[in-house]
Every structure is written in C-alpha cells, then in structure tokens.
Design an enzyme around this catalytic site. Structure first.
Site, PDB file in Angstrom:
ATOM      1  N   GLY A  48      32.131  20.732  34.083  1.00 33.93           N
ATOM      2  CA  GLY A  48      32.995  20.517  35.007  1.00 33.93           C
ATOM      3  C   GLY A  48      33.166  20.192  35.660  1.00 33.93           C
ATOM      4  CD  GLU A  67      55.635  37.718  34.151  1.00 33.59           C
ATOM      5  OE1 GLU A  67      54.806  37.323  35.086  1.00 33.59           O
ATOM      6  OE2 GLU A  67      55.072  37.966  33.050  1.00 33.59           O
ATOM      7  CE  LYS A  90      26.736  21.198  34.842  1.00 35.03           C
ATOM      8  NZ  LYS A  90      27.779  21.486  34.466  1.00 35.03           N
ATOM      9  CG  HIS A 112      52.762  40.808  36.905  1.00 35.72           C
ATOM     10  ND1 HIS A 112      51.907  41.212  37.528  1.00 35.72           N
ATOM     11  CD2 HIS A 112      53.057  40.117  35.996  1.00 35.72           C
ATOM     12  CE1 HIS A 112      51.323  41.556  35.766  1.00 35.72           C
ATOM     13  NE2 HIS A 112      52.379  41.472  35.250  1.00 35.72           N
TER      14      HIS A 112
HETATM   15  P1  ADP Z   1      29.888  18.930  33.786  1.00 39.40           P
HETATM   16  O1  ADP Z   1      29.404  19.308  34.788  1.00 39.40           O
HETATM   17  O2  ADP Z   1      30.682  19.987  32.965  1.00 39.40           O
HETATM   18  O3  ADP Z   1      28.456  17.932  32.861  1.00 39.40           O
HETATM   19  P2  ADP Z   1      31.484  16.198  34.015  1.00 39.40           P
HETATM   20  O4  ADP Z   1      30.423  15.379  34.838  1.00 39.40           O
HETATM   21  O5  ADP Z   1      31.101  16.307  32.392  1.00 39.40           O
HETATM   22  O6  ADP Z   1      31.127  17.785  33.961  1.00 39.40           O
HETATM   23  O7  ADP Z   1      32.703  15.765  34.353  1.00 39.40           O
HETATM   24  C1  ADP Z   1      33.633  16.587  33.344  1.00 39.40           C
HETATM   25  C2  ADP Z   1      35.165  15.139  34.169  1.00 39.40           C
HETATM   26  O8  ADP Z   1      35.103  15.907  35.220  1.00 39.40           O
HETATM   27  C3  ADP Z   1      33.985  13.989  34.459  1.00 39.40           C
HETATM   28  O9  ADP Z   1      34.223  13.057  33.448  1.00 39.40           O
HETATM   29  C4  ADP Z   1      34.928  13.210  35.521  1.00 39.40           C
HETATM   30  O10 ADP Z   1      35.896  12.363  34.997  1.00 39.40           O
HETATM   31  C5  ADP Z   1      35.687  14.484  36.141  1.00 39.40           C
HETATM   32  N1  ADP Z   1      34.704  15.272  37.039  1.00 39.40           N
HETATM   33  C6  ADP Z   1      34.173  16.189  37.768  1.00 39.40           C
HETATM   34  N2  ADP Z   1      33.811  16.205  38.745  1.00 39.40           N
HETATM   35  C7  ADP Z   1      34.015  14.776  39.403  1.00 39.40           C
HETATM   36  C8  ADP Z   1      33.752  14.494  40.610  1.00 39.40           C
HETATM   37  N3  ADP Z   1      33.103  15.162  41.525  1.00 39.40           N
HETATM   38  N4  ADP Z   1      34.702  13.390  40.821  1.00 39.40           N
HETATM   39  C9  ADP Z   1      35.555  12.543  40.587  1.00 39.40           C
HETATM   40  N5  ADP Z   1      35.156  13.739  39.050  1.00 39.40           N
HETATM   41  C10 ADP Z   1      34.482  14.457  38.383  1.00 39.40           C
HETATM   42 ZN    ZN Z   2      52.256  40.849  33.011  1.00 39.20          ZN
END
Ligand code: ADP
Ligand code: ZN
Ligand code: MG
Length: 631
Positions: free
Chosen positions: A226, A446, A229, A449
């Site tokens: 996420g 809670e 990449k 914590h």
């Molecule tokens: P991975 O690194 O797992 O391939 P993705 O490129 O598929 O991640 O990212 C998933 C989604 O998260 C993207 O489609 C976008 O919407 C959001 N996202 C992740 N990083 C960015 C970023 N730097 N800027 C804008 N959107 C982002």
């Molecule tokens: Zn707990």
C-alpha cells in the site's frame, strides 16, 4: 478511489488468438445433425416419389392376372417385380421368391406357359443409386451416426487442447495511455527523482546511448503493502507515454509445469515488440524467492520461471528499449541473482509516508470529493501515523460512504474521524449489548490501559477510550505516537508492555478475577517480549544476539518463518526471560493502578456513563481529578 477505477479502465487486454468458446455450441451441433437428417430423408422420398405408388400384389394374384392376359410387361430387378398391365398406365409390384426364377415360380403358381410367353419379361441388373442406397443404408447409418458423434467429440477435444496451448500465452495487460502522472503520487520524493531518469531514458534513448551509457534494465520498487508501488509504476508509464505491460508474479504460476516459463517468454517477446515499453512485474516475490529454499514440491516450477526471467533479462541487447520494473514488499526473500548488476540493479525503497506525505495523499484523494468547511486534513494526517497510502485512500472513501449513508451533501470532519477508527479496528458494533456486569468489567479494563498509558512517560498519547465494541475488540483504547517514529527504544517497549497489560491488571485488582477479554492483550505482549529478547538484543541476560534465524521455507504450501539455531537449554532460558520481562511489566502496571486507584474508578465511571471519551476530554478529566486530590 475514483482515480483508481479510471486507471483500471485504461488497461485493455491484449486480444489472444484463442477463440472464446461459444455458448451456443450444443445448439449448433443439434442444428447440423437435424439438417443431415432432413437431407437423408429428402433423398429417400425422392426415390419413392419417382413412380406413382404401384399397387402391391401377391405372386398368386400375378399368376391369375397372367392367365387372364392382363399383363403386358414384367421387369425383374433382383427380387422385385415391376408389373405393367395392359390397361393403360396401371402399375403393380410384387416380390418373387429368392431361390426360384420368376418363370419357375409362376409356373408353380399354375400359370399357363402359353400365356406367359405373351408377357414381355425384362431382367434388369439390380443397379443404380437407389438400389445401393437401399442395400447399404441399413449398415451405413449406424456408422454414420457414430462417425458424426466422434467428429463432434474430436472438435470438442481440439478446442480443449487449443486452450491448453494458450496457457503459455502471457496474461499481461497492456495500457497505452495511462492517465496516472507523477503529480498523482504524493510524497516519495526520492523515488520520483530516480524514476524521472528512467522516463528520460524511455523518451530519449539516443541521447544516453550516444554517451555510451547502458540503458538501465531493471528497477525494483521495494516497500510495504500500500505504499504506492503499483501506482508509481503506472505513473512512470503515464509520464513516458510508452506502452505499459502489467503482470502479477502470481500469474506466472499455474497448475501445470512449464507454463510459467512459457509465459515469461511470451511476455518479454510482447514487450520487446512494442519497444520502447515498460514491463511491470507486480508482486515479484511470488516467483523471485530464493531458489532452493523449501521442502516438498511446487518449487521447481517457480525456479524455472525465475530462471527464465533471468535469461530474458540477460538476453536484452544494449539498445533494447524495454525497462523491466518490478515491485515487492519482501526484498529480503528475493533471490540474490535477481539483484545482480544488469538485472534489477536499480533498487528504490518506498518509505511509509510521514505526516506531510499523509496530508498530501489525503489531498489527492479528496480531489474528487465534496468536503465540508470544517474538514482539516492535517488533523487526519496527525491521527494516522503508520498508515499507508492505501489506508489513507481507504479512509477518504469510507468517510464518503459514511456521509452518503446519512444523506449528507458533504463529507464532514467527524465522518473522516469515524472512518479512521473503522479502517483501524473494524466497524462499530452498537448492537453488541453488554450486561451491566460486563460493561463494568470492560470499562475498568479500558480505563486500566488508558491510565497506565497516561501515567507512564512515553511518546504515545491516549486519543480515545471506548467501551463500544468494534470488530472483534470488546472495547478499545486508541494510543497514537505524538510524532512519526522510526526507531523505538527499549524503555518505550517496556512502557508498551505495561500498557498492554494495563487492562488485565485492572481486572485483577478491582475484581480479583480475570476474564477472557484480556487474551488478545496477553498474546501481543508475549510476542513483543519475545521479539525484544530474540531479535532486538534487548535482554540483559543474552545481550547482543539474535536467537533463531529467519529463513523462508515452504512446506506443504505453508511458510515456516523461523528455525531454531539454539539448544533446548537456551530455549528454556528464553522462556524464563520472557516471563521475567512480562512480570516486571505487570508489576509496574499494578503499581501505577494501585497508587491511582481513585483515577481508575473515575475513568471507569465516566466510561460506563458515556461509553466513549475523546482525547481532550480524557486529559481534562485527569487534570480535574489531580486538582481535587491536591486540595
Ligand atoms: P502497492 O505498494 O501495494 O502496490 P498501490 O500502489 O497499489 O500499493 O497503492 C494502493 C492505493 O493507495 C493506490 O491506488 C492509491 O490510491 C493509494 N496510494 C498509495 N500510495 C499513494 C501515494 N503516495 N499517493 C497517492 N495515493 C497513494
Ligand atoms: Zn485490552
Ligand atoms: Mg501493488
């Protein structure tokens, strides 16, 4: 989110030569069979219709007719007799006995030989199409039907084998006009800087080739899930304006051996044909794992696929204008051969976004949404340390969904705050009604914590305490670091442990009884304590050593992450050490809670009444209690 969908749409599948199997196959076959049937019966009726239906007579009748001189002509073909009567145009037919000749039989039937002589008898060789058809059809028809059946079967089988051949066809999707640009990617400055160079190469290869530079072959994007990449790879294609082939590592792997290698060949061939182009292999670790590390089967196929990738990348000419990009979130498990110069020699690490990046990402995903005046994206960014780009995109989307469900025109700040918790912990379960007793236990848990977190020094602040159950948690205490943290210290971990055990301790102190609600806390605390000792070298007893080493093994499809490299005796020592660390943490929590029992009671009381306490409220509440007890 909308943005993402748009991207998807740009990806057209390269049409494969394979025909799509038609659904109306059975209907087609039936139609053909029916037509053949019609054709055959038409031929039959043709022969039937040639003569007007002659009347069928017996031999004895014929004998009588001959004796009465009514017959003018008899045509014998085989055993069939065609009889023409003297009476104009009258025809009859009969069959003679097989063994005897016609005259013989007729005489036997009492025909006067004199009269017979008047009759014109013609012997016709049984021939002609109709004869043969009549003779052979009864035999041929079954064969015909069986043949027809076989033919259909063959056709079906052939279609199947065609499919088998197209297995090795690449599944890569091509997009030519990716709308994603660098400006759609927030943060990741260094990565973008590196990739701009790649874009330059693709746009103007000659400039670099003339200088004697070699075009970089492989770019490896490394980063946790996420972090963007895939997004970044698309942006490179969008900026360079070249065809972009996108395939996921897992798509090389199939049930049949050799398919993966075939697909690699096909994919590279396609990319080369469309050069200059980018070939993007997502989730490279699915195939690029270290070779030879694994038990059981299923490994050879991956090795072959990986070898093929290496072979293809080595086979590039100096001026082959294809850049292979790959993404992985496990660079540590990749085969060293992939990382050798000339292959994925450019490695770009994508960091988790810091607070400024998070704000930028939120802004990008807010572009197509209607936000209320009160929305403060900076604050959302503050509240989401450790969130990935994908998490943040998800928050904006969830916020929009929450707002839409309440029929609002715009997304408000509180929708986004709610979305954070939903993304982090799962949806609220308001319907999960606690009994008074359960509510009291949860409130104290809670509060335990929260109070330990408040009293012990640390960078993490209590943002929210709640006894509304969420996802699988009965209640929750939201504790977030006040800044982005890259390194954690041993004393911080120790505080964490005490906070984790705070709920358990509170239950024990207040009710002198324990519930199952603390089991998740205990599990997490134990894991953390083990990591401190075996991985971070944070135990006084063992000192700077890593115990047990990480090795990727695949056994019967399951990954075994760790293997032991220490003796049973050490294992027992480790367990003892873990126990000691946890007991210390428990005692510290107990100390805090016992000294501040009045605060604990007060927080629990407010929780039972209000169910949720926000950060400011929480701090105010504790300040008040402190003031009261001083006076
Ligand atoms: P991975 O690194 O797992 O391939 P993705 O490129 O598929 O991640 O990212 C998933 C989604 O998260 C993207 O489609 C976008 O919407 C959001 N996202 C992740 N990083 C960015 C970023 N730097 N800027 C804008 N959107 C982002
Ligand atoms: Zn707990
Ligand atoms: Mg991805």
């Amino acid at each position: 989110m909308k943005n993402k969908n748009n991207n998807k749409k740009n990806f057209i599948k390269i049409p494969l030569k394979r025909k799509q199997p038609k659904k109306s196959n059975l209907a087609n076959n039936l139609l053909v069979a029916f037509l053949i049937f019609l054709f055959v019966s038409a031929i039959f009726s043709l022969f039937e219709a040639r003569s007007e239906k002659p009347e069928e007579v017996t031999l004895s009748q014929l004998a009588v007719e001959v004796n009465e001189s009514k017959v003018s002509e008899i045509i014998v073909s085989g055993d069939n007799l065609k009889i023409s009567l003297k009476e104009e145009g009258k025809l009859q037919k009969a069959r003679k006995e097989k063994e005897a000749s016609l005259t013989e039989s007729l005489v036997n039937y009492g025909v006067d030989p004199e009269k017979l002589r008047e009759v014109n008898i013609k012997i016709k060789e049984p021939s002609g199409f109709s004869f043969w058809l009549q003779v052979t059809l009864p035999f041929l028809l079954p064969f015909l039907i069986i043949g027809l059946f076989l033919w259909f079967m063959m056709r079906q089988a052939q279609r199947g084998s065609m499919q088998a051949f197209s297995f090795t066809k690449t599944k890569a999707k091509m997009s030519t006009d990716s709308k994603t640009k660098f400006k759609d990617v927030a943060g990741l400055k260094e990565a973008k800087e590196e990739l701009k160079e790649i874009v330059e190469f693709l746009k103007n290869p000659k400039k670099f080739l003339d200088m004697g530079a070699r075009i970089p072959r492989g770019v490896l994007l490394m980063g946790s899930p996420g972090t963007g990449k895939t997004l970044l790879a698309r942006a490179v294609a969008g900026e360079a304006g070249v065809p972009f082939f996108h395939i996921s590592g897992s798509e090389f792997v199939e049930m049949f051996v050799g398919v993966g290698a075939g697909r690699v060949r096909d994919t590279f061939a396609m990319a080369k044909k469309n050069a200059p182009s980018i070939l993007f292999i997502d989730e490279l670790d699915a195939i690029g794992r270290q070779r030879g590390a694994g038990l059981g089967g299923g490994n050879d196929e991956r090795e072959q696929t990986l070898n093929q990738i290496l072979v293809e990348m080595d086979g590039f000419e100096r001026d082959t204008n294809v850049i292979v990009m790959a993404a992985t979130n496990r660079p540590d498990v990749l085969d060293p051969a992939l990382l050798r110069p000339g292959r994925f020699d450019r490695r770009i690490a994508l960091d988790e976004p810091d607070i400024n990046d998070r704000e930028e990402i939120l802004k990008i995903h807010a572009r197509d949404k209607h936000l209320a005046e009160d929305v403060n994206l900076r604050m959302i960014a503050e509240r989401t340390p450790g969130f990935s780009g994908a998490d943040l995109a998800n928050i904006m989307n969830e916020g929009a969904i929450l707002a839409a469900r309440q029929n609002k025109k715009v997304i408000e700040q509180k929708d986004l705050l709610e979305a954070i918790e939903k993304v982090m912990l799962g949806p609220e379960r308001k319907s999960h009604i606690l009994s008074d007793k359960e509510k009291k236990v949860t409130a104290y848990h809670e509060a335990g914590h929260a109070l330990v977190a408040y009293e012990l020094p640390g960078r993490d602040l209590v943002h929210k305490v709640s006894i509304v159950s969420r996802g699988r948690a009965g209640g929750y205490t939201l504790r977030l670091p006040s800044e982005d943290i890259k390194l954690k210290t041993k004393s911080e971990f120790l505080v964490d442990l005490s906070v984790m055990l705070g709920g358990y301790t509170a239950e024990k102190i207040v009710f002198n009884e324990l519930t199952t609600g603390a089991s998740n806390d205990l599990q997490k605390a134990t894991e953390l304590a083990r990591r401190m000792i075996t991985q971070y070298g944070m135990s006084d007893k063992f000192g700077p050593i890593v115990l047990g080493h990480k090795e990727e093994m695949i056994f019967l499809g399951r990954e075994i992450h760790e293997s032991r490299n220490y003796s049973e005796a050490i294992a027992a020592e480790i367990d003892k050490e873990i126990q000691k660390v946890l007991t210390d943490a428990y005692n510290k929590a107990k100390d805090v809670l016992e000294k501040n029992r009045h605060k604990l009671d007060k927080i629990a009381e407010v929780l039972i009444e209000k169910e949720t306490i926000e950060k400011d409220e929480f701090e105010k509440l504790l300040k008040e209690i402190e003031k009261e007890s001083k006076s």
